[in-house]
Design a protein around this motif. Sequence first.
Motif, mmCIF file in Angstrom:
data_model
loop_
_atom_site.group_PDB
_atom_site.id
_atom_site.type_symbol
_atom_site.label_atom_id
_atom_site.label_comp_id
_atom_site.label_asym_id
_atom_site.label_seq_id
_atom_site.Cartn_x
_atom_site.Cartn_y
_atom_site.Cartn_z
ATOM 1 N N UNK A 52 0.886 -1.309 -0.111
ATOM 2 C CA UNK A 52 -0.017 -0.129 0.041
ATOM 3 C C UNK A 52 0.921 1.168 0.093
ATOM 4 N N UNK A 53 1.862 1.369 0.865
ATOM 5 C CA UNK A 53 2.784 2.495 0.840
ATOM 6 C C UNK A 53 3.621 2.475 -0.280
ATOM 7 N N UNK A 54 4.001 1.336 -0.829
ATOM 8 C CA UNK A 54 5.035 1.511 -2.263
ATOM 9 C C UNK A 54 3.986 1.916 -3.391
ATOM 10 N N UNK A 55 2.441 1.602 -3.284
ATOM 11 C CA UNK A 55 1.935 2.113 -4.249
ATOM 12 C C UNK A 55 1.501 3.689 -4.189
ATOM 13 N N UNK A 56 1.161 4.201 -2.928
ATOM 14 C CA UNK A 56 1.021 5.648 -2.557
ATOM 15 C C UNK A 56 2.571 6.316 -3.114
ATOM 16 N N UNK A 57 3.655 5.805 -2.943
ATOM 17 C CA UNK A 57 4.939 6.198 -3.504
ATOM 18 C C UNK A 57 5.222 6.234 -4.970
ATOM 19 N N UNK A 58 4.255 5.466 -5.482
ATOM 20 C CA UNK A 58 4.468 5.178 -7.031
ATOM 21 C C UNK A 58 5.842 4.417 -7.306
ATOM 22 N N UNK A 59 6.122 3.478 -6.313
ATOM 23 C CA UNK A 59 7.318 2.541 -6.798
ATOM 24 C C UNK A 59 7.040 1.209 -7.239
ATOM 25 N N UNK A 60 7.033 1.384 -8.524
ATOM 26 C CA UNK A 60 6.709 0.184 -9.288
ATOM 27 C C UNK A 60 7.162 -1.296 -8.822
ATOM 28 N N UNK A 61 8.411 -1.290 -8.681
ATOM 29 C CA UNK A 61 8.823 -2.477 -8.093
ATOM 30 C C UNK A 61 8.570 -3.037 -6.851
ATOM 31 N N UNK A 62 8.605 -1.909 -5.747
ATOM 32 C CA UNK A 62 8.397 -2.498 -4.609
ATOM 33 C C UNK A 62 6.755 -2.662 -4.396
ATOM 34 N N UNK A 63 5.765 -1.978 -5.057
ATOM 35 C CA UNK A 63 4.477 -2.244 -5.093
ATOM 36 C C UNK A 63 4.199 -3.438 -5.817
ATOM 37 N N UNK A 64 4.656 -3.842 -6.704
ATOM 38 C CA UNK A 64 4.615 -5.150 -7.678
ATOM 39 C C UNK A 64 5.027 -6.341 -6.695
ATOM 40 N N UNK A 97 -7.670 -3.296 9.447
ATOM 41 C CA UNK A 97 -6.704 -3.177 8.404
ATOM 42 C C UNK A 97 -7.067 -1.805 7.696
ATOM 43 N N UNK A 98 -8.310 -1.553 7.495
ATOM 44 C CA UNK A 98 -8.431 -0.125 6.898
ATOM 45 C C UNK A 98 -7.782 0.788 7.705
ATOM 46 N N UNK A 99 -7.963 0.861 9.241
ATOM 47 C CA UNK A 99 -7.701 1.852 9.958
ATOM 48 C C UNK A 99 -5.999 1.968 10.126
ATOM 49 N N UNK A 100 -5.465 0.661 10.106
ATOM 50 C CA UNK A 100 -4.029 0.684 9.963
ATOM 51 C C UNK A 100 -3.583 1.295 8.767
ATOM 52 N N UNK A 101 -3.998 0.852 7.586
ATOM 53 C CA UNK A 101 -3.795 1.661 6.414
ATOM 54 C C UNK A 101 -3.828 3.055 6.292
ATOM 55 N N UNK A 102 -4.613 3.478 6.895
ATOM 56 C CA UNK A 102 -4.974 4.918 7.068
ATOM 57 C C UNK A 102 -3.861 5.555 7.698
ATOM 58 N N UNK A 103 -3.339 4.789 8.882
ATOM 59 C CA UNK A 103 -2.231 5.468 9.502
ATOM 60 C C UNK A 103 -0.705 5.318 8.855
ATOM 61 N N UNK A 104 -0.921 4.159 8.065
ATOM 62 C CA UNK A 104 0.393 4.034 7.044
ATOM 63 C C UNK A 104 0.342 5.114 5.899
ATOM 64 N N UNK A 105 -0.926 5.290 5.320
ATOM 65 C CA UNK A 105 -0.992 6.172 4.331
ATOM 66 C C UNK A 105 -0.544 7.730 4.796
ATOM 67 N N UNK A 106 -0.889 8.026 6.189
ATOM 68 C CA UNK A 106 -0.378 9.285 6.774
ATOM 69 C C UNK A 106 1.214 9.414 6.878
ATOM 70 N N UNK A 107 1.736 8.427 7.198
ATOM 71 C CA UNK A 107 3.159 8.138 7.407
ATOM 72 C C UNK A 107 3.906 8.735 6.152
ATOM 73 N N UNK A 108 3.311 7.823 5.103
ATOM 74 C CA UNK A 108 3.760 8.084 3.758
ATOM 75 C C UNK A 108 3.745 9.418 3.365
#
Length: 188
Positions: A52-64, A97-108
């Motif tokens: 999720x964080x890698x997708x937000x950062x648009x890092x194709x390798x890490x997201x993939x 998990x939705x709540x934790x991913x929101x936390x992760x998105x804030x960190x990103x």
Amino acid sequence: MPHIELGNDAPGIVGLMLYRPDTAKVLNELAEILLRGENTLTRGERELIASYVSDLNRCRFCHGSHAAFAAAQLPGGAETVAQACADLDTADISAKMKALLRVAGAVQRIGTDVTAALVEAARENGATDREIHDTVLIAAAFCMYNRYVDGLGTYAPEDPKAYEEMAGLIVERGYGASVAARQEASAG
């Protein structure tokens, strides 16, 4: 083409780790602890945070790669990962998990975007302090990994099968396995 000569043609962070085995050791140890160590979050859930964080950062390798690692370990597989990355509100994942991913998105975005309200929402949905801690640390670490991979212009395969192949190795043998496999192949 990477911005520097790596002396290998391995994709993404694998190429960087082959270039600097000394830093690879500690980066792999960190990933092993965060994503595969003892935890109340499953390995698939922790890989989902990384993806999720890698997708937000648009890092194709890490997201993939981490999307494939998460998919191999989560009920619903790749569809679950794609849903979570596309729209948390409608994704077929737990409220925790939705709540934790929101936390992760804030960190990103920036660490100070993690608010007391986000943390409280995670707690209200069943997250423990350790799970909140580890979510923040995974998100922060993946911002670093993503910037390392993209900052040096590494190669990211287009074919999802490349990531699925890595997933089998990581799920079975852990972080460092893909680097070790590449080292064995080049030595043999």
